[in-house]
Every structure is written in C-alpha cells, then in structure tokens.
Scaffold this active site. Structure first.
Site, mmCIF file in Angstrom:
data_model
loop_
_atom_site.group_PDB
_atom_site.id
_atom_site.type_symbol
_atom_site.label_atom_id
_atom_site.label_comp_id
_atom_site.label_asym_id
_atom_site.label_seq_id
_atom_site.Cartn_x
_atom_site.Cartn_y
_atom_site.Cartn_z
ATOM 1 N NE ARG A 23 62.187 33.189 38.021
ATOM 2 C CZ ARG A 23 63.136 33.449 37.134
ATOM 3 N NH1 ARG A 23 62.837 34.045 35.999
ATOM 4 N NH2 ARG A 23 64.378 33.097 37.389
ATOM 5 C CB ALA A 24 59.045 38.869 34.687
ATOM 6 N NE ARG A 27 63.374 36.211 41.454
ATOM 7 C CZ ARG A 27 63.890 35.011 41.451
ATOM 8 N NH1 ARG A 27 64.622 34.619 40.439
ATOM 9 N NH2 ARG A 27 63.673 34.188 42.460
ATOM 10 C CG ASP A 130 39.686 32.559 26.062
ATOM 11 O OD1 ASP A 130 39.806 31.331 26.173
ATOM 12 O OD2 ASP A 130 38.929 33.237 26.790
ATOM 13 N NE ARG A 165 33.397 4.818 17.918
ATOM 14 C CZ ARG A 165 33.796 4.440 19.114
ATOM 15 N NH1 ARG A 165 34.674 5.156 19.785
ATOM 16 N NH2 ARG A 165 33.325 3.337 19.655
ATOM 17 C CG MET A 172 37.680 25.978 27.220
ATOM 18 S SD MET A 172 38.526 26.321 28.780
ATOM 19 C CE MET A 172 37.357 25.636 29.929
ATOM 20 N N GLY A 188 45.579 18.286 11.883
ATOM 21 C CA GLY A 188 45.130 17.715 10.601
ATOM 22 C C GLY A 188 43.637 17.423 10.620
ATOM 23 N NE ARG A 214 36.888 12.088 -1.906
ATOM 24 C CZ ARG A 214 36.424 13.119 -1.181
ATOM 25 N NH1 ARG A 214 35.294 13.704 -1.526
ATOM 26 N NH2 ARG A 214 37.075 13.537 -0.118
ATOM 27 C CD GLN A 254 40.581 23.258 25.631
ATOM 28 O OE1 GLN A 254 40.601 23.819 24.563
ATOM 29 N NE2 GLN A 254 39.451 23.047 26.292
HETATM 30 O O1 F6P Z 1 38.851 32.763 29.465
HETATM 31 C C1 F6P Z 1 39.395 31.495 29.657
HETATM 32 C C2 F6P Z 1 38.313 30.453 29.671
HETATM 33 O O2 F6P Z 1 38.931 29.199 29.880
HETATM 34 C C3 F6P Z 1 37.406 30.423 28.446
HETATM 35 O O3 F6P Z 1 37.989 29.777 27.349
HETATM 36 C C4 F6P Z 1 36.197 29.719 28.998
HETATM 37 O O4 F6P Z 1 35.033 30.049 28.276
HETATM 38 C C5 F6P Z 1 36.121 30.244 30.408
HETATM 39 O O5 F6P Z 1 37.431 30.689 30.741
HETATM 40 C C6 F6P Z 1 35.663 29.257 31.429
HETATM 41 O O6 F6P Z 1 35.603 29.921 32.650
HETATM 42 P P1 F6P Z 1 35.391 29.206 34.054
HETATM 43 O O7 F6P Z 1 36.626 28.432 34.357
HETATM 44 O O8 F6P Z 1 35.166 30.332 34.999
HETATM 45 O O9 F6P Z 1 34.197 28.326 33.868
#
Ligand code: F6P
Length: 321
Positions: A23-24, A27, A130, A165, A172, A188, A214, A254
């Site tokens: 977008r940036a 525009r 990453d 557990r 990733m 944590g 402990r 993620q």
């Molecule tokens: O580079 C982003 C990333 O999500 C990495 O953390 C991960 O190793 C890789 O891409 C996974 O790639 P793909 O979605 O192609 O399997």
C-alpha cells in the site's frame, strides 16, 4: 532521477505487514507521478509476465490483512541464468525502470544477482517472520509472528501447569533464533534452544531433574527449528528423565494473521523510504529499521548471516528460571 515506471513484488515466505508495505509503495509512488506495476507470485510473475498497473484503489482495505495480495512463491527458475534472462525480457517489455523487492535475505540475494547479471536496479524491503536480515533490527512481520506464537505458548502453559507436563515447542526462524528468544522470554519459558548456541541434552535434562526434585512439575522449552526438532527433543527428554514430555510444532500459524501495529508501522515507513531511495537513484540496498531510525544497508551486507545479538536475552531467560 526521474523514473516513469517501477515494479513491486513479494517473494519467499509471506509475512504479516506485506500488504501494508505494498500500500505504501503504490501510494507513495503514484503520488510522485510514478507508475507502479504489481507483479504476481514473486519472481515467477516477472518471468511469466503476470503483472498489472496498480493505482490508489488497488491497495484499498488491505492494510489490516495478513499474507500478500500479490501472492508469493519460491521460484527455483529465477535462480537460473535462463530464468533471469526471461525475466529481463519482461522487464524491458513492460518498461520497468526499477523494482522494490519485498522479502527476506533469499529475495535480496536474487535481486542482487539480477542486477549483476542484467543491470536491473532494485531496493529491498525486509519482510520475513524470521528477523534474519543482517544490519537491521527488525523485519516486517516478525512482531506479529512473535505475538501469535506467544499467544499459543500462553495456551500451552495452561495445560502444562494443569497436567504437570513438560512441553517442547518448536518455532520457525530457519537458522535464526530470534523468534525463539522473543517468545521464550515473553512466555516465561524455562529453557530455549537456538542455532546460535550449542546445547547439550544431558544439561537440559539435568536442570529438569534438579527442578523436579525441588517440586517443579511443568516446563515449556522453546526450540528454534534451526536448533532441532520438537519431536526428537521431547523423546530424548522423556528417555533421560522419564517425565511425560509432549512436542508441539507451531508451524505456519506463525506466518498468518492480522499484522500488529508495529508490523504495519515498519511496513509503511519502509515503503515510503524504499520509493524515495529508488527515485533518488539508489540501488542494491535494503531499507530497514535500526535503533528506531529508517536506514539502508547494502545487499552485500544484508544477505550475510545475521550477527547474533541475543546474548542478553538468552542470559535473561536463563536467569529468570
Ligand atoms: O522464512 C520464513 C519461514 O516461515 C521460515 O521460518 C521457515 O523455515 C520457512 O519459511 C518455511 O517455508 P515454507 O512455507 O516454504 O515451507
């Protein structure tokens, strides 16, 4: 230097905030009377001539969306001389005079080679969960990814505590431990295994057994994918300690989701900067944030292995268990 037409593409893994960056770019470019072409599916779209002119309206309502409206791909074809030659034909055919490449270090490596082989100029805009781009502090998408992973870890904590557990949670990050460190600290977590630090399973288990003696009964150990696999590590911990240990691989959850305020903020600031530098005749650089300022680093630097800066966080995690 006046450019008439530039192109923008997203390549490699998607990252939340890529749309805000698009977008940036669109525009800021069109506001400066430059035509902006959106290229679809990364380098693949350049090779196969899948692109179209974007305008203000093309990027309406996308600022809050994860993923990328341009789509993205990993494109082995572009790694070949023939693939790049075909892409260069399309660059000429479409009158593209400069490019903004949104992606990670693999994307910048490709853009750098494209310049060396065919003279096509580009500016990189770092977007990758990453956070592994050398010379800059944070990438577009990283903040969103760590918040998503943190929320998953908070949920796992409920079960870990209730059922007493041990959980090994794999996040990733390729060869970079940045996601693991951030979520282990914020969640944590009792231990963190990252590619930048050697670890010994006997030591990991020794502290679990000591804690157990402990009266400690639950653990979350975060492992960066570049440091090992949750399934193997959980099995090993169970073998050595005999305590119930479960693996969880967070995987692609993620990568998706609505970008956080920080991911959007970085994307928009870097989008503006990338256009401005490209129009000023700069090339072969990635824009980025360093100490909350917008800077640029040469591709040569950006594509090197990121200097490890996590020691303080690593020690803090260890010091808080
Ligand atoms: O580079 C982003 C990333 O999500 C990495 O953390 C991960 O190793 C890789 O891409 C996974 O790639 P793909 O979605 O192609 O399997």
């Amino acid at each position: 230097m006046s450019l008439k037409r530039i192109a923008v593409l997203t390549t490699g893994g998607d990252a939340p905030g890529m749309n805000a960056a698009i977008r940036a770019l669109v525009r800021c470019g069109t506001n400066q009377k430059v035509e902006v072409m959106g290229v679809f599916r990364g380098w693949w779209g350049l090779i196969h001539d899948e692109m179209k002119l974007f305008n203000h309206r093309s990027v309406s309502g996308i600022i809050n969306q994860g993923g990328t409206i341009l789509k993205t791909s990993r494109c082995p074809e572009f790694e070949t001389q023939e693939g790049q030659a075909r892409a260069f034909e399309m660059v000429k055919k479409n009158g593209i005079e400069g490019m903004v490449v949104i992606g990670g270090n693999g994307s910048f490596r490709a853009a750098h080679t494209f310049y060396k082989n065919f003279g096509v100029v580009s500016i990189g805009l770092p977007a990758s969960i990453d956070n592994d781009i050398n010379g800059i502090d944070t990438t577009v998408g990283w903040d969103t990814a760590i918040n998503t992973a943190l929320s998953a870890i908070d949920n796992i904590r409920d079960t870990a505590t209730s059922m007493e557990r041990i959980y090994v949670v794999e996040v990733m990050g390729r060869e970079c431990g940045a996601i693991a460190l951030a979520v282990a600290l914020g969640g944590g977590c009792e231990d963190v295994l990252i590619p930048e630090k050697k670890y010994d399973m006997e030591d990991v288990c020794h502290s679990i057994v000591n804690g157990n003696l402990r009266g400690k009964v639950s653990w979350i150990i975060v492992v960066a994918e570049g440091a090992g696999h949750a399934v193997d590590i959980a099995k090993k911990i169970n073998e050595i300690t005999t305590l119930e240990t479960r693996p969880v691989v967070l995987g692609h959850i993620q990568r998706g989701g609505r970008p956080t305020a920080m991911s959007r903020d970085i994307a928009l600031r870097l989008g503006q900067e990338a256009v401005s530098r490209l129009l000023n005749g700069e090339k072969n650089k990635a824009v980025g944030i360093h100490e909350n300022k917008v800077i640029a680093v040469d591709f040569e630097t950006a594509i090197k292995k990121k200097e490890y800066q996590g020691e303080n966080i690593y020690n803090l995690i260890k010091g808080l268990t």
